[in-house]
Design an enzyme around this catalytic site. Structure first.
Site, short mmCIF file in Angstrom:
data_model
loop_
_atom_site.label_atom_id
_atom_site.label_comp_id
_atom_site.label_asym_id
_atom_site.label_seq_id
_atom_site.Cartn_x
_atom_site.Cartn_y
_atom_site.Cartn_z
N LYS A 35 0.85 -1.21 0.00
CA LYS A 35 0.00 0.00 0.00
C LYS A 35 0.88 1.25 0.00
O LYS A 35 1.66 1.47 0.93
CB LYS A 35 -0.92 0.01 1.22
CG LYS A 35 -1.86 1.22 1.23
CD LYS A 35 -2.94 1.10 2.30
CE LYS A 35 -2.54 1.65 3.65
NZ LYS A 35 -2.48 3.13 3.70
N ASP A 62 -3.29 4.29 -2.27
CA ASP A 62 -4.30 4.78 -1.31
C ASP A 62 -4.32 6.30 -1.32
O ASP A 62 -3.83 6.95 -0.40
CB ASP A 62 -3.94 4.23 0.08
CG ASP A 62 -5.02 4.53 1.11
OD1 ASP A 62 -6.15 4.88 0.70
OD2 ASP A 62 -4.74 4.39 2.31
N LYS A 64 -7.24 8.18 -1.75
CA LYS A 64 -8.53 8.68 -1.24
C LYS A 64 -9.00 9.88 -2.07
O LYS A 64 -9.21 10.97 -1.56
CB LYS A 64 -8.43 9.04 0.24
CG LYS A 64 -8.03 7.87 1.12
CD LYS A 64 -8.11 8.21 2.59
CE LYS A 64 -7.84 7.01 3.48
NZ LYS A 64 -6.48 6.47 3.42
N ASP A 67 -13.01 14.75 -5.47
CA ASP A 67 -13.02 16.03 -6.21
C ASP A 67 -14.19 15.98 -7.18
O ASP A 67 -14.98 15.02 -7.13
CB ASP A 67 -11.66 16.20 -6.94
CG ASP A 67 -11.29 17.67 -7.11
OD1 ASP A 67 -12.18 18.47 -7.47
OD2 ASP A 67 -10.13 18.03 -6.89
N THR A 121 -12.14 6.83 10.15
CA THR A 121 -12.27 6.32 11.52
C THR A 121 -11.77 7.33 12.55
O THR A 121 -12.01 7.17 13.74
CB THR A 121 -11.52 4.99 11.68
OG1 THR A 121 -10.24 5.13 11.09
CG2 THR A 121 -12.25 3.84 11.04
N ARG A 212 2.84 -1.32 10.89
CA ARG A 212 3.91 -1.43 11.89
C ARG A 212 4.21 -2.83 12.40
O ARG A 212 5.40 -3.16 12.59
CB ARG A 212 3.62 -0.46 13.05
CG ARG A 212 3.86 0.99 12.64
CD ARG A 212 3.18 1.97 13.57
NE ARG A 212 1.72 1.90 13.44
CZ ARG A 212 0.88 2.66 14.12
NH1 ARG A 212 1.35 3.53 14.99
NH2 ARG A 212 -0.41 2.55 13.93
O1 C5P Z 1 0.80 0.45 11.30
P1 C5P Z 1 -0.64 0.08 11.15
O2 C5P Z 1 -0.86 -1.42 10.96
O3 C5P Z 1 -1.54 0.68 12.20
O4 C5P Z 1 -1.04 0.74 9.74
C1 C5P Z 1 -2.34 0.68 9.23
C2 C5P Z 1 -2.43 1.35 7.89
O5 C5P Z 1 -3.81 1.41 7.54
C3 C5P Z 1 -1.91 2.78 7.86
O6 C5P Z 1 -1.40 3.04 6.53
C4 C5P Z 1 -3.15 3.60 8.10
O7 C5P Z 1 -3.10 4.88 7.52
C5 C5P Z 1 -4.22 2.77 7.39
N1 C5P Z 1 -5.57 3.01 7.88
C6 C5P Z 1 -5.94 2.81 9.21
N2 C5P Z 1 -7.22 3.05 9.61
C7 C5P Z 1 -8.13 3.48 8.72
C8 C5P Z 1 -7.78 3.65 7.38
C9 C5P Z 1 -6.48 3.41 7.00
O8 C5P Z 1 -5.13 2.42 10.02
N3 C5P Z 1 -9.36 3.66 9.10
#
Ligand code: C5P
Length: 239
Positions: A35, A62, A64, A67, A121, A212
């Site tokens: 991603k 990604d 998003k 427009d 979220t 992460r």
């Molecule tokens: O590090 P982690 O597993 O928390 O990363 C989750 C990924 O999913 C990040 O790129 C974050 O921006 C994305 N994301 C999220 N919650 C959302 C939409 C996208 O954590 N509601």
């Protein structure tokens, strides 16, 4: 059974192109998609996506998009030229924007799966009221998802909280992409509500997004393999 690796999307939340390519090289063959989000795309641009695609890896871009329909069509066209496999648009852009995005994607020689983002979220119930939207966040997500479906969208990015409702509603007609995933026993970090990979798959997720817990692991490939093992088990023993 599908290859469980194809359900795993790694979020390339890293500072620059060198770190991104290092992560891709370590994880190629262990995961299904990479991603590329707003931060790294704004910094490194299309050459990063091209470099990942040249390695034969799948990209989830990604961005998003949100427009006027004509502008979003143009952005979808450009993303299709990059050969990405998934691309996000904001459901709240409305039916004309979503229909235009779908039409544009379908006219490409290899259409990406367009995914609609519903309610961010990060929004609290109070934020949503301030935006002038009545009812609960879950009701709003449901309305946006149904509108997106009616406009031709066949995928949604949603939180673990909305996953059961969306799974009930769409019964496999929409691909459900779920972030906020944490392997059992790992740190939640800033994710307020999490599910394990197996829990999300058993609740109806088609794809999970993990950042992460893989990228910051001592051995990212082994961390990805452990997640894939959990997905495999969930696919072989659905709820
Ligand atoms: O590090 P982690 O597993 O928390 O990363 C989750 C990924 O999913 C990040 O790129 C974050 O921006 C994305 N994301 C999220 N919650 C959302 C939409 C996208 O954590 N509601």
């Amino acid at each position: 059974m599908n290859d469980p690796r194809s359900s795993l999307i790694v979020a390339l939340d890293v500072p620059d192109r060198a770190a991104a390519i290092q992560a891709v090289d370590r994880l190629a063959g262990h995961v299904g998609f990479f991603k590329v989000g707003l931060e790294i795309f704004t910094r490194e641009g299309p050459p990063l996506v091209e470099q990942i695609r040249k390695r034969g890896e799948n990209v989830f871009l990604d961005l998003k998009l949100h427009d006027i329909p004509n502008t979003v069509r143009g952005a979808v066209r450009s993303a299709c030229r990059l050969g990405v496999q998934m691309l996000t648009v904001h459901a709240s852009g409305g039916p004309a924007m979503l229909e235009g995005a779908c039409e544009e994607a379908q006219s490409s020689s290899s259409p990406p799966l367009l995914l609609a983002v519903t309610a961010l979220t990060s929004l609290s119930p109070e934020d949503v009221r301030t935006l002038g939207i009545g009812g609960s966040i879950e009701d709003w997500v449901e309305k946006l998802a149904l509108m997106a479906y009616g406009s031709g969208i066949r995928g949604i990015v949603a939180s673990t909280k909305e996953l059961p409702m969306l799974h009930r509603k769409f019964q496999g007609e929409m691909k459900l992409v779920i972030p906020g995933i944490r392997p059992a026993g790992s740190a939640q970090q800033d994710q307020a509500r999490t599910a394990t990979p197996g829990e999300a798959i058993r609740s109806g997720a088609d794809f999970i997004v993990v950042g992460r817990p893989i990228l910051q692991a001592h051995d990212p490939a082994s961390a990805a393999d452990a997640i894939v093992a959990d997905i495999r088990q969930a696919l072989s023993k659905p709820a």
